[in-house]
Design an enzyme around this catalytic site. Structure first.
Site, PDB file in Angstrom:
ATOM      1  N   ASP A 110       0.813  -1.232   0.000  1.00  0.00           N
ATOM      2  CA  ASP A 110       0.000   0.000   0.000  1.00  0.00           C
ATOM      3  C   ASP A 110       0.841   1.276   0.000  1.00  0.00           C
ATOM      4  OD1 ASP A 110      -2.959  -0.730   0.259  1.00  0.00           O
ATOM      5  OD2 ASP A 110      -2.045  -2.050   1.747  1.00  0.00           O
ATOM      6  N   GLU A 153       0.209   9.449   1.682  1.00  0.00           N
ATOM      7  CA  GLU A 153      -0.400  10.418   2.601  1.00  0.00           C
ATOM      8  C   GLU A 153      -0.556   9.865   4.022  1.00  0.00           C
ATOM      9  OE1 GLU A 153      -4.714  11.391   2.311  1.00  0.00           O
ATOM     10  OE2 GLU A 153      -3.982  13.437   2.362  1.00  0.00           O
ATOM     11  N   ASP A 154      -0.725   8.560   4.127  1.00  0.00           N
ATOM     12  CA  ASP A 154      -0.985   7.987   5.452  1.00  0.00           C
ATOM     13  C   ASP A 154       0.233   7.970   6.356  1.00  0.00           C
ATOM     14  OD1 ASP A 154      -3.736   7.479   5.121  1.00  0.00           O
ATOM     15  OD2 ASP A 154      -3.210   5.889   3.720  1.00  0.00           O
ATOM     16  N   ARG A 166       1.150  -1.639   7.316  1.00  0.00           N
ATOM     17  CA  ARG A 166       1.597  -0.348   6.792  1.00  0.00           C
ATOM     18  C   ARG A 166       2.562   0.380   7.736  1.00  0.00           C
ATOM     19  NH1 ARG A 166      -2.428   3.224   3.655  1.00  0.00           N
ATOM     20  NH2 ARG A 166      -0.358   3.865   2.999  1.00  0.00           N
ATOM     21  N   ARG A 194      -8.631   3.068  11.755  1.00  0.00           N
ATOM     22  CA  ARG A 194      -7.170   3.218  11.680  1.00  0.00           C
ATOM     23  C   ARG A 194      -6.628   4.285  12.636  1.00  0.00           C
ATOM     24  NH1 ARG A 194      -5.389   1.627   6.484  1.00  0.00           N
ATOM     25  NH2 ARG A 194      -6.575  -0.212   5.892  1.00  0.00           N
ATOM     26  N   HIS A 235     -11.275   6.203   5.617  1.00  0.00           N
ATOM     27  CA  HIS A 235     -10.662   7.392   6.222  1.00  0.00           C
ATOM     28  C   HIS A 235     -11.621   8.580   6.192  1.00  0.00           C
ATOM     29  CE1 HIS A 235      -6.453   5.673   5.147  1.00  0.00           C
ATOM     30  NE2 HIS A 235      -6.546   5.694   6.458  1.00  0.00           N
ATOM     31  N   CYS A 277      -4.729  10.303  -1.109  1.00  0.00           N
ATOM     32  CA  CYS A 277      -3.815   9.266  -0.600  1.00  0.00           C
ATOM     33  C   CYS A 277      -2.473   9.250  -1.341  1.00  0.00           C
ATOM     34  CB  CYS A 277      -4.442   7.888  -0.759  1.00  0.00           C
ATOM     35  SG  CYS A 277      -6.163   7.786  -0.328  1.00  0.00           S
TER      36      CYS A 277
HETATM   37  N1  GLY Z   1      -5.501   0.171   0.682  1.00  0.00           N
HETATM   38  C1  GLY Z   1      -5.253   1.332   1.412  1.00  0.00           C
HETATM   39  C2  GLY Z   1      -5.365   1.120   2.854  1.00  0.00           C
HETATM   40  O1  GLY Z   1      -6.156   0.286   3.247  1.00  0.00           O
HETATM   41  O2  GLY Z   1      -4.697   1.704   3.658  1.00  0.00           O
END
Ligand code: GLY
Length: 260
Positions: free
Chosen positions: A66, A71-72, A91, A137, A168, A255
């Site tokens: 991912d 951005e995350d 992640r 998340r 998100h 993202c």
């Molecule tokens: N596929 C992006 C996420 O779930 O973070």
């Protein structure tokens, strides 16, 4: 005077990896096609560059499916950047790989140490505050730790809630200028944007809410003509980008970059 909420001189992106086929998704609606995703990504990067901004293009990271969704991993503000602590275990490692890039660009680089979690996709920076949506998340501890960091820099942060079943906060909204937000009706109905000027995505076009204002352009996912027309009618210069492959992984326009 520049508006730091949408006038940017730089962006960071990362090329999609072949391992994208193993990316996280809420629902399996098909395997993402790498070649098609690369084409759309190239169009996205070219559009950012067309505004005169420098785009730092990072290489694909096969170990992190991912990782195209940069951005995350961080929150980039004029006064400093904060490395996130993703709520998705697969992640977590993306953050350490992003750190040297931001360290080279920022004097002030802080990090969420935990135990909480927070992902950049849940953060909307407006002209007056930082909105953070709790989600699957992003938890209360993560929000509290970010609040302490950004208050040192003079920002005010407000905790809000990402609708259930939505990945998100910014899956359902985006900033069009310091005081104007594009939102789905379902998110706006929560009252979180009271006092802002809110434009709604067209009925059945909720996925258009994940757009970005980047300098003179609003980058929108292609295929949502009524929302694109509404934005054009409000004076925004819309560029439509194919998002068919990222959408299979619940990803969108915001993202794909860090913007500052
Ligand atoms: N596929 C992006 C996420 O779930 O973070």
């Amino acid at each position: 005077m520049t508006d730091p909420t949408y006038e940017f001189t730089r962006a960071v992106t990362r090329r999609p990896a072949a391992s994208i086929v193993n990316g996280l998704r809420a629902e399996d609606i098909g395997t993402p096609d790498l070649a098609r995703m690369e084409d759309a990504h190239a169009h996205y990067v070219a559009t950012l560059k067309q505004t005169g901004a420098e785009v730092i293009e990072l290489p694909a990271l096969e170990a992190f499916p991912d990782s195209v969704f940069v951005e995350d991993t961080a929150l980039c503000l004029p006064k400093g950047a904060v490395l996130m602590r993703p709520g998705a275990p697969s992640r977590m490692g993306e953050v350490a790989v992003m750190a040297p890039t931001l360290d080279a660009l920022y004097d002030e680089l802080r990090r969420i140490e935990g135990p909480g979690h927070i992902e950049g996709g849940d953060i909307l920076v407006t002209g007056r505050e930082i909105l953070v949506g709790r989600s699957d998340r992003t938890d209360a501890e993560g929000v509290a730790e970010l609040t302490r960091i950004v208050s040192d820099w003079g920002y005010s942060l407000r905790e809000v809630f990402t609708p259930p079943g939505v990945l998100h906060f910014k899956t359902d909204c985006s900033l069009l200028d310091g005081e104007t937000i594009l939102s789905t009706k379902r998110l706006d109905a929560s009252g979180c944007f009271e006092g802002y000027r809110v434009l709604h995505t067209a009925e059945g076009e909720e996925a258009a809410a994940n757009s970005i204002r980047f300098n003179q352009f609003v980058l929108c996912p292609a295929g949502f003509p009524r929302t694109a027309e509404m934005l054009t009618n409000h004076g925004f210069e819309v560029v439509e980008i194919n998002n068919s492959e990222c959408a299979k992984l619940d990803g969108g326009m915001s993202c794909l970059s860090l913007r500052f």
